[in-house]
Design a protein around this motif. Structure first.
Motif, PDB file in Angstrom:
ATOM      1  N   VAL A  26       0.836  -1.208   0.000  1.00 16.84           N
ATOM      2  CA  VAL A  26       0.000   0.000   0.000  1.00 16.84           C
ATOM      3  C   VAL A  26       0.868   1.254   0.000  1.00 16.84           C
ATOM      4  O   VAL A  26       0.588   2.237  -0.711  1.00 16.84           O
ATOM      5  CB  VAL A  26      -0.950  -0.013   1.210  1.00 16.84           C
ATOM      6  N   GLY A  27       1.934   1.223   0.813  1.00 14.43           N
ATOM      7  CA  GLY A  27       2.834   2.376   0.834  1.00 14.43           C
ATOM      8  C   GLY A  27       3.496   2.612  -0.507  1.00 14.43           C
ATOM      9  O   GLY A  27       3.627   3.766  -0.957  1.00 14.43           O
ATOM     10  N   SER A  28       3.901   1.541  -1.175  1.00 11.52           N
ATOM     11  CA  SER A  28       4.532   1.700  -2.488  1.00 11.52           C
ATOM     12  C   SER A  28       3.537   2.249  -3.503  1.00 11.52           C
ATOM     13  O   SER A  28       3.899   3.053  -4.369  1.00 11.52           O
ATOM     14  CB  SER A  28       5.087   0.357  -2.967  1.00 11.52           C
ATOM     15  N   VAL A  29       2.263   1.817  -3.392  1.00 14.22           N
ATOM     16  CA  VAL A  29       1.237   2.335  -4.305  1.00 14.22           C
ATOM     17  C   VAL A  29       1.048   3.833  -4.089  1.00 14.22           C
ATOM     18  O   VAL A  29       0.939   4.612  -5.044  1.00 14.22           O
ATOM     19  CB  VAL A  29      -0.088   1.582  -4.103  1.00 14.22           C
ATOM     20  N   ALA A  30       1.008   4.237  -2.802  1.00 13.66           N
ATOM     21  CA  ALA A  30       0.839   5.669  -2.515  1.00 13.66           C
ATOM     22  C   ALA A  30       2.014   6.482  -3.058  1.00 13.66           C
ATOM     23  O   ALA A  30       1.822   7.536  -3.676  1.00 13.66           O
ATOM     24  CB  ALA A  30       0.698   5.876  -1.006  1.00 13.66           C
TER      25      ALA A  30
END
Length: 458
Positions: free
Chosen positions: A161-165
């Motif tokens: 999720v952090g990488s997507v953000a």
């Protein structure tokens, strides 16, 4: 681009998480197993001192009970010359596994229903080998493994999720300059010459914005030069027009003289319009608001009245159809007059005297079609005739007449087609869109042909 970057980051992060989480999960599982068997070894070691001192059943039972593994521990003492075999506690391991451990003299494990057993050999004072059996249930082997795996899964999901953000933010930083560049190109294409793009973003997009702004500046400069040239050339026509107007004063009275004077006056007005349009930097054909435009039927009747006098002199039969009721179109009156005069002028210029011609107006649901047809020899190469600045080869032809008609039709979303008329010559079809709706349907062609009946003009 934005979603592509997000997908790439999701794929890369997922592979990294899997590459680290799966081995780490297996290590955690193995550590839990080692911990369980280490506890079992400690419990077995607690019984070893008592076995080295005594083999009394009662005493050993108290030692086993004090070890806290009354149900999970068993002691197997082999028979000797002076005593019988002693088995304390519940035996879970197979007899052959116990015998194999006693024979090998080292600890071993064996699988049993519900878990595993640790078989620990211990030397007795008599020299015999006793085997301490410690039961290790499966729940103890997997204790904490599920929680650890859940934590690893949560950490992996958080990383994804952090990488997507992060990828989304980076994508926005890259996409926004590209979107502004696209919007600027559209605005410039729509005639908004002041459209410019902020020179921001990554290096490549910033260089593209710089190039776009430079191109827009050059386009503005070229258009300004073109307007000045058009105004200058148009202004040069004033002198011969003035001479021509003075000469018409000596023609006297009569239809031909009045027609000549009217043509000279109209030519002067057109030249003045060209000069004003060039100086004001405004296109001649512009988008009109609701209710604006002109009545195509009225304009056709007026221009046919003008041209019918010349047609009568040359013995041409003229027919007009579809002008018995008002037909509103989103085109300036001056533009439609210029287009009709260009087409009718071509008829008189490029067909022999006595050649018949006709003008039809068809009012459809979403378009108005104006047809100008003649019985002349036709156009050999329609594509060349439609090209700007490429005449038909005749003297005095520049090829701009049909281009004026084409630009008028395209300003409404329509177009122009050249074909063969029912009179045997050329037919020019001007498709004028109404209200900016979808392009005219080709099925209107048949409807146009069916409306060829009209009122003759003598």
């Amino acid at each position: 681009m934005r979603w592509a970057l997000v997908k790439v980051c999701v794929a890369v992060t997922t592979m990294v998480v899997v590459a680290f989480a799966v081995p780490l999960g297996l290590v955690i599982k193995e550590m839990a197993r080692d911990r369980a068997f280490s506890n079992a070894e400690r419990e077995a070691a607690a019984v070893a001192p008592a076995l080295s001192i005594t083999t009394d059943r009662d005493q050993l039972e108290r030692v086993v009970a004090s070890a806290g593994s009354d149900d999970g521990m068993a002691v197997h003492i082999p028979a000797s010359d002076a005593a019988r075999a002693v088995d304390i506690g519940r035996q879970r391991a197979a007899a052959k596994d116990i015998a194999a451990t006693r024979a090998l003299g080292r600890a071993s494990t064996s699988e049993v229903p519900g878990g595993s057993t640790l078989l620990q050999p211990t030397a007795l004072s008599s020299g015999e080998i006793a085997v301490v059996e410690v039961y290790v249930p499966e729940s103890e082997v997997s204790n904490g493994v599920g929680t650890a795996w859940a934590v690893l899964a949560a950490v992996g999901v958080a990383l994804i999720v952090g990488s997507v953000a992060v990828a989304d933010r980076l994508g926005v930083r890259m996409v926004q300059p590209a979107q502004r560049l696209v919007e600027g190109a559209h605005e410039l294409g729509e005639g908004k010459l002041g459209a410019r793009v902020p020179e921001e973003g990554p290096t490549e997009l910033r260089l593209a914005a710089v190039a776009f702004n430079s191109m827009a500046d050059q386009v503005v400069q070229l258009l300004a030069n073109e307007r000045e040239l058009a105004a200058d050339l148009s202004h040069r026509l004033r002198t011969p027009l003035t001479v021509l107007r003075l000469n018409t004063a000596s023609l006297g009275d009569g239809p031909a003289a009045e027609q000549t004077r009217a043509a000279v006056a109209q030519l002067e007005r057109e030249v003045d319009t060209i000069i004003r349009t060039a100086r004001e930097a405004k296109p001649r054909t512009v988008a009109l608001g609701a209710g604006a435009g002109c009545d195509a039927s009225e304009v056709v009747r007026e221009r046919m009245d003008f041209w019918s006098a010349l047609a009568e002199d040359e013995g041409r039969k003229v027919r007009v159809a579809g002008v018995d009721r008002p037909v509103r179109i989103p085109v300036a009156r001056a533009d439609l007059v210029a287009a009709l005069d260009a087409l009718l002028g071509n008829v008189f210029r490029h067909t022999p005297e006595g050649t018949a011609f006709a003008v039809d107006v068809h009012n459809g649901d979403d378009a108005v079609i104006v047809l100008v047809s003649d019985a002349g020899p036709g156009i050999v190469d329609p594509e060349s005739a439609m090209a700007r600045g490429r005449g038909s080869g005749s003297d005095g032809s520049t090829g701009l007449g049909l281009d004026i008609v084409r630009r008028l039709a395209e300003s409404t979303g329509g177009d122009v087609r050249l074909g063969s008329s029912v009179l045997g010559g050329t037919e020019v079809r001007i498709w004028i869109q109404l209200d900016g709706r979808a392009p005219v349907r080709r099925g209107h062609r048949g409807a146009v042909r069916r409306r060829r009946r009209g009122v003759g003009v003598s």
